[in-house]
Motif scaffolding. Sequence first.
Motif, PDB file in Angstrom:
ATOM      1  N   LEU A   1       0.839  -1.203   0.000  1.00 18.96           N
ATOM      2  CA  LEU A   1       0.000   0.000   0.000  1.00 18.96           C
ATOM      3  C   LEU A   1       0.872   1.250   0.000  1.00 18.96           C
ATOM      4  O   LEU A   1       1.949   1.247   0.584  1.00 18.96           O
ATOM      5  CB  LEU A   1      -0.897   0.013   1.244  1.00 18.96           C
ATOM      6  CG  LEU A   1      -2.023  -1.009   1.283  1.00 18.96           C
ATOM      7  CD1 LEU A   1      -2.652  -1.044   2.675  1.00 18.96           C
ATOM      8  CD2 LEU A   1      -3.090  -0.671   0.246  1.00 18.96           C
ATOM      9  N   GLU A   2       0.493   2.320  -0.639  1.00 17.98           N
ATOM     10  CA  GLU A   2      -0.718   2.511  -1.404  1.00 17.98           C
ATOM     11  C   GLU A   2      -0.524   2.124  -2.882  1.00 17.98           C
ATOM     12  O   GLU A   2      -1.489   2.154  -3.650  1.00 17.98           O
ATOM     13  CB  GLU A   2      -1.140   3.974  -1.350  1.00 17.98           C
ATOM     14  CG  GLU A   2      -1.640   4.457   0.016  1.00 17.98           C
ATOM     15  CD  GLU A   2      -3.018   3.895   0.320  1.00 17.98           C
ATOM     16  OE1 GLU A   2      -3.872   3.854  -0.557  1.00 17.98           O
ATOM     17  OE2 GLU A   2      -3.209   3.493   1.477  1.00 17.98           O
ATOM     18  N   THR A   3       0.668   1.741  -3.261  1.00 16.93           N
ATOM     19  CA  THR A   3       0.936   1.427  -4.666  1.00 16.93           C
ATOM     20  C   THR A   3       0.045   0.310  -5.163  1.00 16.93           C
ATOM     21  O   THR A   3      -0.548   0.404  -6.244  1.00 16.93           O
ATOM     22  CB  THR A   3       2.407   1.040  -4.854  1.00 16.93           C
ATOM     23  OG1 THR A   3       3.243   2.064  -4.313  1.00 16.93           O
ATOM     24  CG2 THR A   3       2.733   0.833  -6.321  1.00 16.93           C
ATOM     25  N   LEU A   4      -0.046  -0.767  -4.387  1.00 15.56           N
ATOM     26  CA  LEU A   4      -0.882  -1.908  -4.738  1.00 15.56           C
ATOM     27  C   LEU A   4      -1.916  -2.120  -3.643  1.00 15.56           C
ATOM     28  O   LEU A   4      -1.584  -2.142  -2.455  1.00 15.56           O
ATOM     29  CB  LEU A   4      -0.030  -3.170  -4.915  1.00 15.56           C
ATOM     30  CG  LEU A   4       0.974  -3.138  -6.071  1.00 15.56           C
ATOM     31  CD1 LEU A   4       1.851  -4.380  -6.053  1.00 15.56           C
ATOM     32  CD2 LEU A   4       0.263  -3.009  -7.413  1.00 15.56           C
ATOM     33  N   GLN A   5      -3.160  -2.299  -4.053  1.00 20.51           N
ATOM     34  CA  GLN A   5      -4.263  -2.476  -3.120  1.00 20.51           C
ATOM     35  C   GLN A   5      -4.618  -3.954  -3.000  1.00 20.51           C
ATOM     36  O   GLN A   5      -4.435  -4.731  -3.943  1.00 20.51           O
ATOM     37  CB  GLN A   5      -5.498  -1.705  -3.615  1.00 20.51           C
ATOM     38  CG  GLN A   5      -5.246  -0.234  -3.902  1.00 20.51           C
ATOM     39  CD  GLN A   5      -5.132   0.588  -2.648  1.00 20.51           C
ATOM     40  OE1 GLN A   5      -5.862   0.372  -1.688  1.00 20.51           O
ATOM     41  NE2 GLN A   5      -4.229   1.541  -2.645  1.00 20.51           N
ATOM     42  N   ILE A   6      -5.135  -4.342  -1.845  1.00 19.06           N
ATOM     43  CA  ILE A   6      -5.661  -5.702  -1.704  1.00 19.06           C
ATOM     44  C   ILE A   6      -6.795  -5.866  -2.715  1.00 19.06           C
ATOM     45  O   ILE A   6      -7.697  -5.033  -2.791  1.00 19.06           O
ATOM     46  CB  ILE A   6      -6.185  -5.947  -0.277  1.00 19.06           C
ATOM     47  CG1 ILE A   6      -5.049  -5.811   0.734  1.00 19.06           C
ATOM     48  CG2 ILE A   6      -6.833  -7.323  -0.165  1.00 19.06           C
ATOM     49  CD1 ILE A   6      -5.503  -5.848   2.179  1.00 19.06           C
ATOM     50  N   GLY A   7      -6.724  -6.915  -3.523  1.00 19.94           N
ATOM     51  CA  GLY A   7      -7.722  -7.134  -4.562  1.00 19.94           C
ATOM     52  C   GLY A   7      -7.286  -6.690  -5.934  1.00 19.94           C
ATOM     53  O   GLY A   7      -8.002  -6.910  -6.918  1.00 19.94           O
ATOM     54  N   ASP A   8      -6.101  -6.061  -6.047  1.00 17.15           N
ATOM     55  CA  ASP A   8      -5.539  -5.790  -7.371  1.00 17.15           C
ATOM     56  C   ASP A   8      -5.114  -7.104  -8.009  1.00 17.15           C
ATOM     57  O   ASP A   8      -4.564  -7.987  -7.333  1.00 17.15           O
ATOM     58  CB  ASP A   8      -4.307  -4.875  -7.265  1.00 17.15           C
ATOM     59  CG  ASP A   8      -4.652  -3.411  -7.070  1.00 17.15           C
ATOM     60  OD1 ASP A   8      -5.848  -3.061  -7.198  1.00 17.15           O
ATOM     61  OD2 ASP A   8      -3.737  -2.625  -6.770  1.00 17.15           O
TER      62      ASP A   8
END
Length: 206
Positions: free
Chosen positions: A42-49
């Motif tokens: 986070l915040e670059t990659l979100q859970i569920g990406d």
Amino acid sequence: MTQSSLKSFRDSIEAIVVALLLAFVIRAFIVQAFKIPSGSMLETLQIGDHLLVTKFAYDVRLPSNIWLDTTDGKVLAKTGDPERGDIVVFKFPEDESKDFIKRVIGLPGETIEIRNKVVYIDGQPIDEPYTQHTKFTRNPIRDDFGPFTVPQDEFFVMGDNREGSYDSRWWGPVKRQKIVGKALVIYWSWGSLTDIRFNRIGTMFN
């Protein structure tokens, strides 16, 4: 079965075989899909990406087993080197049945040190606009580390969510041959069935 029925059945079988072969080649040598299960980036990659990872960013390898894991396979061609800032997928050193995703911070031969959450490479602080800090209590391993010289053919990786990432600060650098590939694009993103994040779909990574 009539002649036309036999031809139709044969054509269907051929189409299935070709599709399977294409899927084999694509997954083994070109791209592979990964889902982000945690908030360590986070915040670059979100859970569920959901990401597509290019598998020929650094090496083209023969698959090492029937599951098409290209790490540790014979290198057919070297196509590049991981660079600082690359987001990479790799085999987790403590359990290689798991894939982890982190950002490359330290390169082979560099000395990395962390002082009060600030990362220094060879004595110089680096600019990290992608990081997120959520906790301000001190942890001697997490927030003050090194100095540590990265061995040859290994890479020091960290999550962008610095207080929520289990990374090289804890279990050491990643060997080059364990790197599966480099993050390419977010092809799908959702938090739930009613929370589809259309604004994230198509996000590219350098």
